[in-house]
Design a protein around this motif. Structure first.
Motif, short mmCIF file in Angstrom:
data_model
loop_
_atom_site.label_atom_id
_atom_site.label_comp_id
_atom_site.label_asym_id
_atom_site.label_seq_id
_atom_site.Cartn_x
_atom_site.Cartn_y
_atom_site.Cartn_z
N ALA A 68 48.01 13.66 44.48
CA ALA A 68 46.94 14.60 44.14
C ALA A 68 46.71 15.59 45.28
CB ALA A 68 45.66 13.85 43.80
N ALA A 69 46.81 15.10 46.51
CA ALA A 69 46.65 15.98 47.67
C ALA A 69 47.77 17.03 47.72
CB ALA A 69 46.64 15.17 48.96
N VAL A 70 48.98 16.63 47.36
CA VAL A 70 50.10 17.59 47.31
C VAL A 70 49.84 18.63 46.23
CG1 VAL A 70 52.54 17.85 46.71
CG2 VAL A 70 51.83 16.05 48.28
N GLY A 71 49.36 18.18 45.07
CA GLY A 71 49.03 19.11 44.00
C GLY A 71 47.99 20.13 44.44
N ALA A 72 46.97 19.67 45.15
CA ALA A 72 45.94 20.57 45.66
C ALA A 72 46.52 21.55 46.68
CB ALA A 72 44.80 19.77 46.28
N ALA A 73 47.42 21.06 47.52
CA ALA A 73 48.05 21.93 48.52
C ALA A 73 48.93 22.99 47.84
CB ALA A 73 48.88 21.10 49.50
N ILE A 74 49.65 22.61 46.81
CA ILE A 74 50.47 23.58 46.07
C ILE A 74 49.57 24.61 45.39
CG2 ILE A 74 51.98 23.84 44.06
CD1 ILE A 74 53.79 22.20 45.49
N ASN A 75 48.47 24.15 44.80
CA ASN A 75 47.53 25.09 44.18
C ASN A 75 46.97 26.07 45.19
OD1 ASN A 75 47.85 24.04 41.61
ND2 ASN A 75 46.13 22.62 41.79
N ALA A 76 46.65 25.60 46.39
CA ALA A 76 46.15 26.49 47.45
C ALA A 76 47.22 27.50 47.85
CB ALA A 76 45.69 25.68 48.65
N PHE A 77 48.47 27.05 47.96
CA PHE A 77 49.58 27.95 48.26
C PHE A 77 49.69 29.02 47.17
CE2 PHE A 77 53.98 29.13 47.49
CZ PHE A 77 54.35 29.65 48.72
N ASN A 78 49.66 28.59 45.91
CA ASN A 78 49.76 29.53 44.79
C ASN A 78 48.63 30.55 44.80
OD1 ASN A 78 52.12 28.40 43.84
ND2 ASN A 78 51.11 27.11 42.32
N ASN A 84 47.84 37.68 47.51
CA ASN A 84 48.68 38.66 48.21
C ASN A 84 49.40 39.56 47.21
OD1 ASN A 84 47.91 37.48 50.62
ND2 ASN A 84 49.83 36.39 50.92
N HIS A 85 49.93 38.95 46.17
CA HIS A 85 50.69 39.69 45.15
C HIS A 85 49.81 40.72 44.45
CE1 HIS A 85 53.57 40.61 42.06
NE2 HIS A 85 52.82 40.09 41.10
N ILE A 86 48.61 40.31 44.05
CA ILE A 86 47.71 41.23 43.35
C ILE A 86 47.29 42.37 44.27
CG2 ILE A 86 45.40 41.47 42.33
CD1 ILE A 86 45.84 38.59 41.19
N HIS A 87 46.91 42.04 45.51
CA HIS A 87 46.42 43.06 46.44
C HIS A 87 47.50 44.02 46.92
CE1 HIS A 87 42.89 40.35 46.79
NE2 HIS A 87 42.27 41.52 46.85
N SER A 88 48.74 43.61 46.86
CA SER A 88 49.79 44.51 47.33
C SER A 88 50.67 45.00 46.18
CB SER A 88 50.64 43.83 48.41
OG SER A 88 51.26 42.65 47.92
N LEU A 105 52.22 40.01 35.39
CA LEU A 105 51.17 39.19 35.99
C LEU A 105 50.58 38.21 34.98
CD1 LEU A 105 49.31 38.49 38.38
CD2 LEU A 105 47.85 40.40 37.68
N MET A 106 50.37 38.66 33.75
CA MET A 106 49.80 37.78 32.73
C MET A 106 50.74 36.62 32.43
SD MET A 106 46.83 38.81 32.25
CE MET A 106 46.48 37.60 31.00
N VAL A 107 52.02 36.87 32.36
CA VAL A 107 53.00 35.80 32.13
C VAL A 107 52.94 34.79 33.28
CG1 VAL A 107 55.47 35.27 32.01
CG2 VAL A 107 54.52 37.16 30.67
N THR A 108 52.87 35.31 34.49
CA THR A 108 52.79 34.44 35.68
C THR A 108 51.52 33.60 35.64
OG1 THR A 108 54.08 36.00 36.98
CG2 THR A 108 52.73 34.41 38.20
N LEU A 109 50.39 34.22 35.33
CA LEU A 109 49.13 33.48 35.28
C LEU A 109 49.17 32.40 34.21
CD1 LEU A 109 46.55 36.39 35.73
CD2 LEU A 109 47.06 34.54 37.35
N LYS A 111 51.73 30.74 33.26
CA LYS A 111 52.53 29.64 33.79
C LYS A 111 51.76 28.84 34.85
CE LYS A 111 56.97 31.79 32.92
NZ LYS A 111 58.17 32.40 33.47
N LEU A 112 50.93 29.52 35.63
CA LEU A 112 50.18 28.85 36.68
C LEU A 112 49.05 27.97 36.15
CD1 LEU A 112 49.88 31.61 39.43
CD2 LEU A 112 51.12 29.44 39.61
N ILE A 113 48.47 28.37 35.01
CA ILE A 113 47.31 27.62 34.52
C ILE A 113 47.65 26.61 33.43
CG2 ILE A 113 45.65 29.38 35.18
CD1 ILE A 113 45.55 30.33 32.31
N LYS A 114 48.93 26.31 33.24
CA LYS A 114 49.33 25.28 32.26
C LYS A 114 48.82 23.93 32.68
CE LYS A 114 53.37 26.99 29.96
NZ LYS A 114 54.74 26.78 29.68
#
Length: 114
Positions: A68-78, A84-88, A105-109, A111-114
């Motif tokens: 679970a800690a790894v999952g949280a760390a991956i979420n923080a990385f994402n 960074n991606h949105i702002h640049s 961006l919508m396709v990426t989001l 995938k991220l929120i599955k």
């Protein structure tokens, strides 16, 4: 990959050496790259720790907590990379009239929120 810069700023497209297709790349500031790589290195260490726990027959609950800690760390990385991606990239492309970046961006989001 053969690197032929096609468009300016932080994004480039390069020709893939095996298929010749276009591959997008993002050039990052050295401090931003270092920050992301450091996060990934910590995650990599956590994964190695979990692997060792399994090899040493650690208690399931302890492994699950570390997982679970790894999952949280991956979420923080994402979240960091997405910000960074949105702002640049996204802001720049919209300003250049490349509205298709919103669909990307919508396709990426999605995938991220599955």
């Amino acid at each position: 990959m053969e690197q032929n810069k096609i468009n300016g700023n932080n994004n480039t497209e390069v020709k893939c050496c095996c298929c010749g297709g276009n591959v997008k790349k993002t050039e990052r500031a050295e401090k931003d790259k270092k920050k992301l790589v450091n996060r990934l290195s910590r995650i990599e260490g956590q994964i190695r720790g979990i692997k060792k726990m399994i090899e040493n027959d650690a208690y399931c609950n302890d492994v699950l907590i570390q997982s679970a800690a790894v999952g949280a760390a991956i979420n923080a990385f994402n979240r960091e990379l997405l910000s960074n991606h949105i702002h640049s990239c996204v802001v720049r492309d919209i300003r250049e009239g490349k509205d298709e970046v919103v669909d990307e961006l919508m396709v990426t989001l999605q995938k991220l929120i599955k």
